[in-house]
Design an enzyme around this catalytic site. Structure first.
Site, PDB file in Angstrom:
ATOM      1  N   GLY A 169       0.790  -1.227   0.000  1.00  0.00           N
ATOM      2  CA  GLY A 169       0.000   0.000   0.000  1.00  0.00           C
ATOM      3  C   GLY A 169       0.821   1.276   0.000  1.00  0.00           C
ATOM      4  O   GLY A 169       1.920   1.325  -0.528  1.00  0.00           O
ATOM      5  N   SER A 170       0.249   2.291   0.613  1.00  0.00           N
ATOM      6  CA  SER A 170       0.727   3.669   0.532  1.00  0.00           C
ATOM      7  C   SER A 170       2.128   3.866   1.100  1.00  0.00           C
ATOM      8  O   SER A 170       2.594   3.110   1.955  1.00  0.00           O
ATOM      9  CB  SER A 170      -0.263   4.554   1.281  1.00  0.00           C
ATOM     10  OG  SER A 170       0.358   5.682   1.825  1.00  0.00           O
ATOM     11  N   SER A 171       2.780   4.942   0.638  1.00  0.00           N
ATOM     12  CA  SER A 171       4.097   5.306   1.153  1.00  0.00           C
ATOM     13  C   SER A 171       4.003   5.869   2.569  1.00  0.00           C
ATOM     14  O   SER A 171       5.006   6.187   3.181  1.00  0.00           O
ATOM     15  CB  SER A 171       4.772   6.314   0.223  1.00  0.00           C
ATOM     16  OG  SER A 171       3.966   7.469   0.082  1.00  0.00           O
TER      17      SER A 171
END
Lengths: 424, 145
Positions: free
Chosen positions: B71-73
């Site tokens: 998923g997201s950073s």
């Protein structure tokens, strides 16, 4: 990990405490990865904002404290000097001009503005968008970056041929102060070849279809590096932006190749670096419909919020939104927010697009998006969006129902208040 | 318990410690990767992702055994907040290296091991007592009963 003399000097504090903390973090992080050394970068994109409620107590102690803790993982508060290399701010949680519509407490908005001023004076360019490549930060092929934001990372690696892993708040902060990042993963030639093959068997041309293909690819390959074959149309910047954001959301794709389109894959053989191609994963009509259905998390057809602009809209997308809304009026029970970088919003305003969108009852927003800010118009139950990424995240984050469809379907729902979209 | 019985219930795995330290706690295992931003509640140390098999379960104070991050950073920022909120796992064992998991583990400061000489999912089950010694690079699993 091997350090150069200059890096060792930074670690030893010759360039001040903040640089020393930054180098300490990069060493801990690089060794955890198993990196042999650091690489120089002159292009950093990170998140330095201090406007989320959970950070507020820290920001009240000053922004040096915020950066020391959240961008350097430092145990003590150090004074933050000017960045060593060009650094930009990605998306934030607050639109500093439309914060009232977001329901943001004015004191928090003021803190955001004060934070932007503080970090701006230290050389962090306040682009405040998930798409820095749309507003002037366009890396060149082969350039080593330290970027956060999965949709920007996949774009920079794949479409521009620049080199970055998915960095985090702490590594981006440390990179800004030192101009270094671990030499690992996608910075190395040998890690940039494709290892999965997607065979597209249907026509993929319009914006929604590029998002669907991206969402399918992410599910199919997870964090692998796909080459996409069988494309009949050359995509534009905004179609590749939608495709990449979707693939990075459903999977963890950070690099893809499209032979004849993206720079590191003149041919399919180039994409695989001469290695044997794996068995293809097919994308046909059946997979397209299944992907469409997997993006729907709503049952109720009465919609009350239309979210456009994820990743932030290009100027061409703003023109299309205006064209579709021209002369129309949004249903009184529906809110429509269109998100675009502040710099593009200025072009949209001068071009008359904003006037048309506002006359129809919509709002042009910048700096943020509802998934990042976790702020929606009041009373929203059902969301519709033209973004596969937003359809993936926003309903889950906000516990609302969500429809995914084309821009035309979203605009139609905005006007009628009813979702009639489906896979066309 | 005799020495022999104890040994029969105990398995030692060797790997590479990536964040130093030592901790012993009950295992929570999943073969599914975990998201940071959008996937966990950082105030409670729980998984919130809609279709995740650990949805609603807390990993705070447990030895979390999982493939890695997705998923997201924002992954590391969420693991960072877990530490600040006191809701982080006691230790972590993972199998798929990435920048997200490496940085997240480093800033969570939780003893973490990877590159084990056996597949941890075949050895460690939820509820096993697990000692992670990231300095020595060992994982000691004690089966209940």
């Amino acid at each position: 990990m091997r350090l150069t003399d200059a890096e060792r000097a930074m670690l030893d504090g010759e360039r001040g405490d903040a640089c020393s903390r930054a180098m300490d973090l990069l060493v801990r992080y690089g060794e955890a990865l198993g990196a042999e050394c650091l690489i120089e970068t002159r292009n950093v994109a990170g998140a330095f904002n201090a406007s989320t409620p959970s950070v507020r107590h820290m920001a009240e102690d000053g922004f040096d404290r915020v950066f020391s803790e959240l961008n350097l993982d430092s145990d003590d508060v150090v004074e933050i000097p000017h960045m060593a290399v060009p650094t930009c701010q990605l998306i934030t949680g607050i639109d500093t001009e439309n914060y009232a519509l977001q329901g943001v407490d004015p004191a928090l908005a003021e803190m955001q503005v004060a934070g932007e001023r503080f970090f701006g004076r230290r050389g962090i360019n306040m682009m405040c968008t998930c798409t820095p490549y749309q507003v002037g930060n366009v890396p060149v092929r082969g350039e080593h970056l330290a970027w956060m934001e999965s949709s920007a990372v996949i774009y920079a690696n794949s479409v521009l041929g620049a080199r970055t892993n998915v960095e985090g708040k702490e590594s981006a902060g440390a990179a800004g102060l030192t101009g270094r990042i671990p030499y690992w993963g996608l910075h190395l030639d040998e890690n940039r070849f494709a290892d999965r093959l997607i065979e597209v068997e249907i026509d993929v041309d319009d914006m929604a279809d590029w998002g669907l293909l991206g969402y399918f690819v992410g599910h199919a390959v997870e964090d692998a590096k796909p080459a996409i074959s069988g494309l009949g149309h050359t995509p534009t910047l905004w179609k590749l932006k939608h495709f990449g954001a979707a693939a990075a959301s459903s999977g963890g794709v950070e690099l893809f190749h499209m032979p004849g389109i993206t720079p590191e894959a003149e041919t399919l053989d180039h994409a695989f670096g001469g290695s044997a191609r794996p068995q293809p994963i097919r994308y046909g009509a059946k997979e397209r419909i299944a992907t469409w259905e997997s993006l729907q998390s709503a049952q109720d057809r009465k919609v009350d919020f239309i979210m456009l602009g994820c990743p932030h809209n290009s100027i061409e997308q703003m023109a299309e939104v205006a064209q579709r809304l021209d002369g129309k009026r949004i249903h009184p029970d529906v809110a429509l927010w269109v998100h675009t970088p502040r710099a593009i919003a200025e072009v949209a305003r001068r071009s008359g697009y904003t006037e048309i969108i506002e006359a129809a009852g919509g709002v042009v927003m910048s700096d943020t998006c509802p998934a990042i800010s976790r702020r929606l118009p009041e009373g929203v139950r059902v969301i519709a969006t033209d973004s596969a990424k937003q359809a993936h995240y926003l309903p889950a984050i906000s516990s609302r129902q969500g429809w995914f469809g084309s821009l035309a379907q979203c605009v139609d729902a905005a006007v009628t208040g009813t979702w009639t979209g489906g896979p066309t | 318990m005799t020495d022999t019985a104890e040994k029969a219930n105990t398995i030692v795995l060797r790997g590479r410690g990536i964040v130093p330290g030592k901790a012993t706690a009950e295992a929570l295992t999943t073969r599914q990767t975990i998201s940071g931003w959008g996937g966990i509640n950082e105030r409670e140390g729980t998984v919130i992702e809609l279709r995740h098999e650990l949805r609603g379960q807390s990993f705070a104070g447990k030895v979390l055994v999982f493939p890695g991050a997705k998923g997201s950073s924002g992954w590391s920022a969420y693991w960072h907040m877990l530490r600040l909120n006191g809701t982080a796992p006691a230790a972590m064992i993972f199998t798929r290296m990435s920048t997200k998991i490496a940085l997240g583990a480093v800033v969570s400061r939780v003893p973490t091991i990877t590159e084990l000489d056996r597949d941890p999912f075949e050895v460690i089950e939820t509820g096993d007592l697990v000692e992670v010694d990231a300095d020595a690079g060992t994982v000691t699993v004690t089966k209940p009963g």
